[in-house]
Design a protein around this motif. Structure first.
Motif, PDB file in Angstrom:
ATOM      1  N   GLN A  82     -39.162 124.533 130.405  1.00 28.54           N
ATOM      2  CA  GLN A  82     -38.861 123.204 129.873  1.00 28.54           C
ATOM      3  C   GLN A  82     -39.594 122.956 128.564  1.00 28.54           C
ATOM      4  O   GLN A  82     -39.009 122.443 127.601  1.00 28.54           O
ATOM      5  CB  GLN A  82     -39.255 122.128 130.901  1.00 28.54           C
ATOM      6  CG  GLN A  82     -38.282 121.965 132.056  1.00 28.54           C
ATOM      7  CD  GLN A  82     -38.707 120.857 132.996  1.00 28.54           C
ATOM      8  OE1 GLN A  82     -39.827 120.342 132.913  1.00 28.54           O
ATOM      9  NE2 GLN A  82     -37.819 120.473 133.905  1.00 28.54           N
ATOM     10  N   ALA A  83     -40.875 123.324 128.516  1.00 29.78           N
ATOM     11  CA  ALA A  83     -41.651 123.125 127.293  1.00 29.78           C
ATOM     12  C   ALA A  83     -41.118 123.996 126.161  1.00 29.78           C
ATOM     13  O   ALA A  83     -41.021 123.546 125.010  1.00 29.78           O
ATOM     14  CB  ALA A  83     -43.128 123.435 127.561  1.00 29.78           C
ATOM     15  N   LEU A  84     -40.760 125.246 126.483  1.00 34.40           N
ATOM     16  CA  LEU A  84     -40.202 126.138 125.461  1.00 34.40           C
ATOM     17  C   LEU A  84     -38.900 125.596 124.892  1.00 34.40           C
ATOM     18  O   LEU A  84     -38.706 125.523 123.673  1.00 34.40           O
ATOM     19  CB  LEU A  84     -39.968 127.529 126.062  1.00 34.40           C
ATOM     20  CG  LEU A  84     -41.191 128.422 126.251  1.00 34.40           C
ATOM     21  CD1 LEU A  84     -40.810 129.643 127.075  1.00 34.40           C
ATOM     22  CD2 LEU A  84     -41.755 128.852 124.916  1.00 34.40           C
ATOM     23  N   ARG A  85     -38.011 125.213 125.788  1.00 38.68           N
ATOM     24  CA  ARG A  85     -36.707 124.725 125.345  1.00 38.68           C
ATOM     25  C   ARG A  85     -36.837 123.446 124.540  1.00 38.68           C
ATOM     26  O   ARG A  85     -36.222 123.305 123.472  1.00 38.68           O
ATOM     27  CB  ARG A  85     -35.807 124.490 126.567  1.00 38.68           C
ATOM     28  CG  ARG A  85     -34.394 124.031 126.216  1.00 38.68           C
ATOM     29  CD  ARG A  85     -33.557 123.916 127.480  1.00 38.68           C
ATOM     30  NE  ARG A  85     -34.172 123.015 128.440  1.00 38.68           N
ATOM     31  CZ  ARG A  85     -33.713 122.831 129.677  1.00 38.68           C
ATOM     32  NH1 ARG A  85     -32.662 123.497 130.101  1.00 38.68           N
ATOM     33  NH2 ARG A  85     -34.316 121.986 130.503  1.00 38.68           N
ATOM     34  N   LEU A  86     -37.676 122.527 125.000  1.00 36.80           N
ATOM     35  CA  LEU A  86     -37.848 121.267 124.279  1.00 36.80           C
ATOM     36  C   LEU A  86     -38.478 121.515 122.907  1.00 36.80           C
ATOM     37  O   LEU A  86     -38.068 120.898 121.911  1.00 36.80           O
ATOM     38  CB  LEU A  86     -38.722 120.315 125.095  1.00 36.80           C
ATOM     39  CG  LEU A  86     -38.974 118.942 124.472  1.00 36.80           C
ATOM     40  CD1 LEU A  86     -37.669 118.162 124.360  1.00 36.80           C
ATOM     41  CD2 LEU A  86     -39.993 118.153 125.300  1.00 36.80           C
TER      42      LEU A  86
ATOM     43  N   GLY B 104     -46.207 110.757 123.616  1.00 33.24           N
ATOM     44  CA  GLY B 104     -46.755 111.013 124.935  1.00 33.24           C
ATOM     45  C   GLY B 104     -46.472 112.425 125.407  1.00 33.24           C
ATOM     46  O   GLY B 104     -46.043 113.298 124.640  1.00 33.24           O
ATOM     47  N   SER B 105     -46.725 112.670 126.685  1.00 30.44           N
ATOM     48  CA  SER B 105     -46.525 114.000 127.266  1.00 30.44           C
ATOM     49  C   SER B 105     -45.847 113.870 128.616  1.00 30.44           C
ATOM     50  O   SER B 105     -46.493 113.840 129.665  1.00 30.44           O
ATOM     51  CB  SER B 105     -47.876 114.724 127.405  1.00 30.44           C
ATOM     52  OG  SER B 105     -47.697 116.005 127.960  1.00 30.44           O
ATOM     53  N   PHE B 106     -44.515 113.775 128.593  1.00 30.26           N
ATOM     54  CA  PHE B 106     -43.717 113.670 129.809  1.00 30.26           C
ATOM     55  C   PHE B 106     -42.924 114.962 129.985  1.00 30.26           C
ATOM     56  O   PHE B 106     -42.121 115.310 129.116  1.00 30.26           O
ATOM     57  CB  PHE B 106     -42.776 112.470 129.736  1.00 30.26           C
ATOM     58  CG  PHE B 106     -43.486 111.151 129.563  1.00 30.26           C
ATOM     59  CD1 PHE B 106     -44.028 110.503 130.665  1.00 30.26           C
ATOM     60  CD2 PHE B 106     -43.618 110.572 128.311  1.00 30.26           C
ATOM     61  CE1 PHE B 106     -44.685 109.285 130.511  1.00 30.26           C
ATOM     62  CE2 PHE B 106     -44.267 109.362 128.150  1.00 30.26           C
ATOM     63  CZ  PHE B 106     -44.812 108.716 129.256  1.00 30.26           C
ATOM     64  N   PRO B 107     -43.152 115.700 131.081  1.00 25.83           N
ATOM     65  CA  PRO B 107     -42.467 116.985 131.274  1.00 25.83           C
ATOM     66  C   PRO B 107     -40.949 116.838 131.176  1.00 25.83           C
ATOM     67  O   PRO B 107     -40.354 115.935 131.759  1.00 25.83           O
ATOM     68  CB  PRO B 107     -42.898 117.403 132.687  1.00 25.83           C
ATOM     69  CG  PRO B 107     -44.207 116.708 132.903  1.00 25.83           C
ATOM     70  CD  PRO B 107     -44.078 115.390 132.177  1.00 25.83           C
TER      71      PRO B 107
ATOM     72  N   THR C 178     -44.047 119.185 124.690  1.00 23.23           N
ATOM     73  CA  THR C 178     -43.754 120.402 123.943  1.00 23.23           C
ATOM     74  C   THR C 178     -44.777 121.483 124.304  1.00 23.23           C
ATOM     75  O   THR C 178     -45.694 121.260 125.092  1.00 23.23           O
ATOM     76  CB  THR C 178     -43.788 120.131 122.435  1.00 23.23           C
ATOM     77  OG1 THR C 178     -45.067 119.594 122.086  1.00 23.23           O
ATOM     78  CG2 THR C 178     -42.699 119.128 122.048  1.00 23.23           C
ATOM     79  N   MET C 179     -44.636 122.650 123.698  1.00 30.46           N
ATOM     80  CA  MET C 179     -45.517 123.766 124.037  1.00 30.46           C
ATOM     81  C   MET C 179     -46.993 123.481 123.768  1.00 30.46           C
ATOM     82  O   MET C 179     -47.836 123.774 124.616  1.00 30.46           O
ATOM     83  CB  MET C 179     -45.059 125.028 123.307  1.00 30.46           C
ATOM     84  CG  MET C 179     -43.863 125.709 123.947  1.00 30.46           C
ATOM     85  SD  MET C 179     -43.660 127.406 123.382  1.00 30.46           S
ATOM     86  CE  MET C 179     -43.226 127.118 121.675  1.00 30.46           C
TER      87      MET C 179
END
Length: 275
Positions: free
Chosen positions: A62-66, A225-228, A233-234
């Motif tokens: 998810q982080a990679l794709r985003l 922010g940091s919402f999965p 992001t990475m």
């Protein structure tokens, strides 16, 4: 034609006439070790056996794709608006041009967290412009994926503008003047003559902007922010994973390191041309 040897002097590393003196060689070697040691430590301590499973986990993916999606979108936005701004700074004269150039480069030296706070004050729900966007169009940027793109564009666009402006200043403006004498408008001359001529510089600026957007942390976490799956992001995932899952943090760090190496490899001709 006869080939002539390179006339540039070649300096030996140390010792002998013309070698590097120890008062310069020793600090240079210390600086080199200081810069390379953390990268070597990352490679040495990497969980190579579990790396495939780490990179295929849902959270990492998810982080990679985003990150790839937002960095690419931020680069496209930077191209659409940054290239015209670079042309304006390089090809026109107007009052306050030096001030505008200084303001454009300000995000390069501005602490990213301060940039995130500034974005909140400008585009937040109670911000100078954000209040109007929310009331008139129902658009809310903070803590959304679009907010990630805005934060990354804010820190990445100056890299593109500076690179393209430098390329435009190095390009011969007489080609545009010749196109104008043949009846072409300034926009047609830019589109048909200038843009193809500076294409390598635009590509280099786009790659630098993309890499900067991919590694953005401070402005993103402050403004979005940091919402999965939505804003994480990475770089944010690395920071959070380091507290609970160091192996996942190292895996993500390796991905970012590989991207950085790929960027340098893609721009090697630009760097070596100046050598």
């Amino acid at each position: 034609m006869p080939e002539f040897p390179d006339a540039r002097p070649r300096r030996r590393l140390a010792g002998g006439r013309g070698g590097a003196p120890l008062p310069l060689l020793l600090p240079a070697l210390i600086a080199l070790v200081f810069l390379l040691l953390p990268l070597l430590a990352l490679l040495i301590r990497a969980p190579w056996r579990s790396l495939p499973s780490q990179l295929t986990s849902s959270a990492v993916w998810q982080a990679l794709r985003l990150s790839l999606q937002t960095a690419t979108t931020a680069t496209v936005v930077s191209l659409l608006f940054g290239v015209p701004l670079a042309w304006l700074l390089a090809r026109t004269t107007f009052p306050g041009r030096k001030l505008v150039r200084a303001l454009v480069t300000l995000p390069l030296v501005l602490p990213p967290v301060v940039g995130g706070v500034a974005l909140l004050l400008a585009l937040g729900r109670n911000g100078v412009v954000g209040r109007w966007l929310d009331s008139a169009f129902g658009i809310t940027l903070p803590f959304t994926t679009s907010g990630v793109v805005v934060a990354e564009t804010f820190v990445a666009m100056p890299f593109l503008v500076i690179t393209v402006e430098g390329t435009l200043r190095a390009a011969d403006a007489r080609y545009e003047e010749a196109a104008a004498t043949l009846g072409a408008s300034r926009f047609t001359a830019f589109r048909r003559v200038t843009l193809p001529m500076i294409a390598p510089g635009v590509a280099a600026g786009a790659v630098l902007a993309w890499a900067r957007a991919l590694g953005e942390f401070g402005a993103t976490i402050t403004f979005a922010g940091s919402f999965p799956g939505r804003t994480q992001t990475m770089p944010l995932a690395v920071y959070l994973a380091l507290q609970d899952d160091p192996a996942a943090a190292i895996a993500l760090s390796l991905v970012l390191l590989a991207v950085s190496v790929a960027v340098l490899a893609g721009l090697r001709e630009r760097w070596t041309a100046a050598a």
